[in-house]
Design an enzyme around this catalytic site. Structure first.
Site, short mmCIF file in Angstrom:
data_model
loop_
_atom_site.label_atom_id
_atom_site.label_comp_id
_atom_site.label_asym_id
_atom_site.label_seq_id
_atom_site.Cartn_x
_atom_site.Cartn_y
_atom_site.Cartn_z
N ASP A 109 0.82 -1.20 0.00
CA ASP A 109 0.00 0.00 0.00
C ASP A 109 0.86 1.26 0.00
O ASP A 109 0.51 2.27 -0.62
CB ASP A 109 -0.92 -0.01 1.22
CG ASP A 109 -2.06 0.99 1.11
OD1 ASP A 109 -2.06 1.79 0.16
OD2 ASP A 109 -2.95 0.98 1.97
N HIS A 136 -7.33 -0.33 9.31
CA HIS A 136 -6.37 0.16 8.31
C HIS A 136 -6.67 1.65 8.13
O HIS A 136 -7.63 2.02 7.43
CB HIS A 136 -6.55 -0.61 7.00
CG HIS A 136 -5.67 -0.16 5.89
ND1 HIS A 136 -4.56 -0.87 5.49
CD2 HIS A 136 -5.74 0.92 5.07
CE1 HIS A 136 -3.98 -0.25 4.48
NE2 HIS A 136 -4.68 0.85 4.20
N CYS A 146 -4.90 5.21 -2.12
CA CYS A 146 -5.62 4.44 -3.13
C CYS A 146 -5.69 5.23 -4.44
O CYS A 146 -6.11 6.39 -4.44
CB CYS A 146 -7.03 4.13 -2.64
SG CYS A 146 -8.09 3.34 -3.88
#
Length: 338
Positions: free
Chosen positions: A37, A228, A261
């Protein structure tokens, strides 16, 4: 001297327990998600050798779990196109759990070729983000995941249901408890009994984190929960405290505070591993993580690899218990040249 011992010496043996209006856990489990990530939005290509060296260093720093990469389409996330190489070259450390992100059956089939013992499944909690991220609704995405889940069960893989936008969606707003509970139920019915609630766009606030986590723990007592969190709006550590108050003891974090993201407008970095370990240490909570080692990894390995400043406050500061020699007199700083 351990990180926790240093912090307790600085904060006192109570280490912040008495002033807080809720009981703290003795230990928290941290999963490092930087190699996946943290790196996925970086525009400068990070060399595979650098990724492997960072993974091995993080493993040696006492982190109990490391997320290695994701088996997604290379055109969707170019930074992770070397997933197979990373998996083939890193050195597994004793006592460390390694996971990979698996978006579908094809990704699961590729992951099965390697030795990751945990697959984290990828699902958006809201339809709008699911359409942006996977070009299908949440229910349709779950249908696509079922063959991957079955393959994981058949091969003894531990499965975690990753739930993007569980704590807020940049398109739909605050995600309701009912919606999140529905997705948790879908995973539970498929035999996935651990979920990760992801604040994909950094929209969470402490009240929402506490309420959602507490209610989910009550509704699904046999389902494990990981938080998260992102620090997009500076609420990362406050949201960790809210999670602790709701009895959550599993958290994801990213070295250097990197991450975000690609399909959530404005999404920025995860909570930084070094900031999380620092705060938990001051609270007297054991993590097993060597804070100094993580700070060195961030400064000496991650920053050169990404070629820009990191989002972590430890880019500039040292741990709060690292005191300086007292000056004998005032020393005026030279005025900055114009």
């Amino acid at each position: 001297m351990s990180t926790l011992s240093e912090a307790q010496r600085y904060a006192g043996e109570a280490a912040g327990r008495d002033p807080l209006p809720f009981e703290l856990p003795e230990r928290v489990r941290i999963q490092e998600v930087g190699p996946r990530d943290g790196f996925q939005l970086e525009t400068t290509t990070i060399e595979t050798s650098d990724k492997v060296a960072i993974i091995d260093a993080l493993s040696a720093a006492g982190l109990p779990a490391v997320q290695l990469t994701s088996f997604v389409r290379p055109d969707a996330v170019p930074q992770l196109s070397d997933a197979a190489e990373v998996m083939a070259r890193y050195t597994p450390a004793v006592g460390v759990t390694y996971s990979v992100l698996v978006p579908n059956l094809k990704g699961a089939q590729r992951a099965l070729e390697f030795d990751a013992t945990v697959w984290e499944l990828m699902l958006s909690s809201t339809d709008a983000h699911s359409l942006a991220n996977a070009n299908c609704t949440t229910a349709e995405c779950m249908d696509r995941l079922r063959p991957a889940i079955e393959l994981g069960h058949e091969n003894g893989i531990s499965l975690v249901g990753g739930m993007g936008t569980a704590l807020g969606c940049p398109f739909e707003g605050r995600t309701s408890f009912e919606r999140v509970a529905w997705v948790v139920e879908l995973f539970a019915e498929a035999g996935v009994n651990h979920v990760t609630l992801a604040d994909t766009a950094g929209l969470a606030d402490p009240a929402h984190v506490f309420d959602l986590s507490k209610r989910l723990r009550a509704a699904f007592p046999d389902t494990g929960i990981t938080l998260h969190l992102h620090n997009t709006r500076g609420l990362g550590m406050a949201n960790v405290l809210a999670g602790l108050a709701a009895d959550v003891t599993d958290f994801d974090s990213s070295v250097g505070g990197l991450g975000g993201c690609p399909y959530a407008p404005g999404a920025t970095g995860n909570i930084a591993t070094e900031e999380l370990v620092h705060m938990l240490s001051l609270l007297g909570i054991e993590t097993g993580v060597d804070l100094d080692a993580v700070i060195r990894i961030a400064r000496d390995q991650v920053r050169p690899a990404v070629q820009h400043r990191l989002e972590s406050s430890f880019e500039r500061a040292d741990p709060s218990w690292r005191l300086h020699k007292a000056p004998e007199r005032q020393i005026l700083r030279e005025a900055a040249s114009s």
